[in-house]
Design an enzyme around this catalytic site. Structure first.
Site, PDB file in Angstrom:
ATOM      1  N   ASP A   1       0.773  -1.342  -0.042  1.00 29.08           N
ATOM      2  CA  ASP A   1      -0.013  -0.035   0.012  1.00 29.08           C
ATOM      3  C   ASP A   1       0.873   1.067  -0.033  1.00 29.08           C
ATOM      4  O   ASP A   1       0.359   2.292   0.351  1.00 29.08           O
ATOM      5  CB  ASP A   1      -0.995   0.093   1.199  1.00 29.08           C
ATOM      6  CG  ASP A   1      -2.408  -0.494   0.817  1.00 29.08           C
ATOM      7  OD1 ASP A   1      -2.516  -1.121  -0.217  1.00 29.08           O
ATOM      8  OD2 ASP A   1      -3.253  -0.298   1.796  1.00 29.08           O
TER       9      ASP A   1
ATOM     10  N   ASP B   1       3.746  -9.078   9.395  1.00 27.59           N
ATOM     11  CA  ASP B   1       3.958  -7.618   8.791  1.00 27.59           C
ATOM     12  C   ASP B   1       5.336  -7.592   8.310  1.00 27.59           C
ATOM     13  O   ASP B   1       6.236  -8.416   8.330  1.00 27.59           O
ATOM     14  CB  ASP B   1       3.939  -6.842  10.281  1.00 27.59           C
ATOM     15  CG  ASP B   1       2.330  -6.463  10.787  1.00 27.59           C
ATOM     16  OD1 ASP B   1       1.578  -6.569   9.852  1.00 27.59           O
ATOM     17  OD2 ASP B   1       2.443  -5.679  11.776  1.00 27.59           O
TER      18      ASP B   1
ATOM     19  N   ASP C   1      -6.893  -6.462  14.350  1.00 22.58           N
ATOM     20  CA  ASP C   1      -6.397  -7.763  14.768  1.00 22.58           C
ATOM     21  C   ASP C   1      -7.306  -8.182  16.009  1.00 22.58           C
ATOM     22  O   ASP C   1      -7.718  -9.352  16.071  1.00 22.58           O
ATOM     23  CB  ASP C   1      -4.988  -7.630  15.054  1.00 22.58           C
ATOM     24  CG  ASP C   1      -4.383  -6.499  15.836  1.00 22.58           C
ATOM     25  OD1 ASP C   1      -5.384  -5.633  16.492  1.00 22.58           O
ATOM     26  OD2 ASP C   1      -3.312  -6.069  15.941  1.00 22.58           O
TER      27      ASP C   1
END
Length: 595
Positions: A177, A236, A330
């Site tokens: 992104d 991540d 999350d």
């Protein structure tokens, strides 16, 4: 909650509401001015010997300036002290409840270690991934959401592509992104190099980058080929799973249809970088070793950490998928999956390397999001929790323990008790705060927190002081999230250093050679070229000034001076060192300075 390091769409968030920040600072500043004035009054009374009036002010008439001081003593004892004592007693009760909760969790962890309890997969260990037909090798989708993470993308992509799993049975999605064209190009080229070396990896970039990380993951799950996969592993951009990560997590799902999530613990490549990272390591070791492990073993529920976990895709779909309504997607999906009856497993012996924020500015912004998000979620989830048809004790655990006690009460009493009420009791000595609340129980709780990382024992006092210092940020965030103030719904960049990128890629090279029969690991030449190239426009690092922390430092040091007049030894030393701690943080003298 994961230390998400991206910024999706919109402006860079300051991390807290400007209105709340200004009002909060104005309140602290007024409190500081009042405390300084009271200290001047008490110093004058001490010099003139009026301190003996405290015992007789209610009975004996006095004249002149001395009479004004006696009137203040009568007013203080009659009206001010009862109110402050009520606040003190209320915070002490909350403090004892939270301490009891922490102690019970530690006892649960001790029992787990004593009985050697650990989740074990029902199927035996998997053989070599070269023979996918010999054992349980379901289809796994691996996602790496990232945003402008130029420092760490190479090591995460390399680590994921080297997972020991049949190549035909897993696909890597790089969910980029980034809004920086240069970063997009670098990541796209890295993916292309791995594709040319035989890895099943795809690059995805969204044109409309709404919904932050949740929107990124939701978009990726809408791909048509996702229906062919049974599980999804999420990492991540700064996370580096070991090659056997899937082999040690996915087998737990076999013959366990109620299992929705397997979560691994984090380890940190830079935990010894500076004092700030050492203190963070203490906190997170306790979080994983005690909180996550105890809740996983006894409740089959805990908050998903956002990364280093494997989800059953059916569980995600059944729970409503990723939602963009909060900044803690999350925790949101974990709560909804729990309400749907899915069970979770935490593997304390499976670690995934990542980075800790090295500057106070980055850490403060991260903590603001971590503590404002749960309050947003609590407001949204409370009706669903109440109406849900799960057993009563699970509802009680979610509402009173998971949200109220650990997400709301903890930051509230920490700030109120040690930064507001304790200084007030120095200027209103009729309201007492016992020594055991100020010193003994906090020291015991800090000792319990440090047990999962025994090498950190020398840092027990800095840890205690720093946790109290961080309470101002956490309290501010909690209020912001609870009342939807300012930018509680915005994401904040967490700066990464990418300290281990080259070493990790080199260590991964032999593995890549073994499986793909190539001549070199991807992008090592590029790394060498980048390091040899002259650096331009090197930005100078500088210290930031944090006004709230400096104001609280002055308040606590003023209260320490007042306690010295009252000969309150323990209170004096606590206020003195806590005031110095706020001063160091306020001057940005802990951790790395920012560019």
């Amino acid at each position: 909650m994961a230390p998400w390091s991206g910024l999706w769409g919109g402006k860079l968030a300051a991390g807290e509401s400007p209105v709340l920040r200004s009002r909060f600072y104005a309140f602290i500043r007024a409190f500081v001015v009042l405390s300084v004035l009271l200290l001047i009054v008490e110093l004058g009374a001490y010099i003139n010997g009026w301190d003996d009036l405290a015992a007789s002010a209610l009975a004996l008439p006095v004249i002149g300036v001395e009479s004004l001081y006696a009137s203040w003593l009568r007013f203080r004892a009659t009206y001010v002290a009862p109110f402050i004592q009520f606040l003190t007693d209320a915070c002490v009760v909350l403090f004892l409840i939270q301490s009891a909760d922490r102690l019970i969790q530690c006892l649960g962890c001790f029992y787990i270690h004593l009985k050697r309890i650990k989740p074990n997969p029902k199927s035996p260990a998997l053989p070599d991934a070269e023979d996918p037909d010999a054992a349980y090798y379901p289809m796994v989708l691996v996602q790496i959401p990232m945003c402008n993470e130029k420092e760490v993308y190479q090591q995460s992509i390399a680590a994921v592509c080297n997972l020991d799993w049949p190549r035909s049975n897993f696909l890597v999605q790089v969910l980029d992104d980034s809004d920086d064209p240069t970063t997009q190009t670098l990541i796209r080229e890295e993916v292309l190099k791995w594709q040319q070396n035989g890895a099943r990896i795809v690059y995805r970039h969204r044109v409309l980058r709404d919904g932050y990380k949740a929107g990124n993951l939701k978009s990726a799950m809408s791909c048509s080929y996702v229906k062919d996969y049974e599980f999804v592993a999420i990492f991540d951009a700064d996370f580096q799973p070991n090659p056997d990560f899937l082999k040690r997590t996915v087998p737990h799902f076999k013959d366990n249809d109620e299992l929705g999530l397997v979560q691994a613990r984090w380890s940190f490549v830079n935990k010894d970088e500076n004092l700030l990272t050492r203190l963070q390591n203490i906190n997170l070791c306790f979080h994983f070793e005690v909180e996550q492990q105890v809740n996983g073993i006894f409740l089959n529920f805990f908050g998903f950490n956002g990364t280093a976990g494997v989800w059953r895709i059916k569980a995600l779909d059944d729970s409503g998928g990723w939602m963009e309504r909060t900044t803690v997607e999350d925790m949101d999906i974990a709560v909804r999956a729990h309400l749907r009856g899915w069970k979770f497993i935490f593997l304390n012996d499976v670690e995934c390397q990542c980075e800790l924020p090295e500057s106070y500015e980055a850490y403060r912004k991260q903590q603001h999001r971590w503590h404002s998000g749960p309050m947003q979620l609590f407001r949204l989830c409370l009706p669903d929790i109440i109406k849900c048809k799960i057993v009563f004790w699970k509802k009680a655990n979610l509402i009173f323990l998971f949200f109220l006690l650990r997400k709301l009460i903890l930051p509230f009493y920490s700030f109120t008790l040690f930064c507001i009420i304790l200084p007030m009791t120095m200027f209103v000595p009729e309201a007492e705060l016992p020594d055991w609340v100020v010193c003994y129980i906090p020291a015991l709780m800090s000792l319990l927190n440090i047990l999962p990382s025994p090498k950190s024992f020398p840092f027990i006092i800095p840890y205690l002081l720093f946790e109290n210092t961080m309470s101002v940020t956490k309290f501010n965030a909690m209020i912001s999230g609870l009342f939807q103030l300012g930018n509680a719904y915005e994401w904040v960049v967490t700066k990464k250093s990418g300290r281990s990128s080259e070493g990790d890629l080199i260590s991964l090279a032999p593995k890549e050679l073994k499986h793909q029969k190539t001549e070199s690991a991807p992008n090592l030449d590029a790394i060498a070229k980048e390091q040899s190239a002259p650096r331009k426009d090197v930005k100078k690092k500088h210290n930031r000034i944090y006004k709230k922390e400096l104001a609280l430092s002055l308040l606590l040091l003023t209260a320490a001076a007042r306690s010295l007049l009252s000969k309150q030894g323990i209170h004096f030393y606590f206020l003195l060192f806590q005031g110095i701690s706020f001063l160091l943080v306020g001057l940005d003298l802990i951790g790395e300075q920012i560019e």
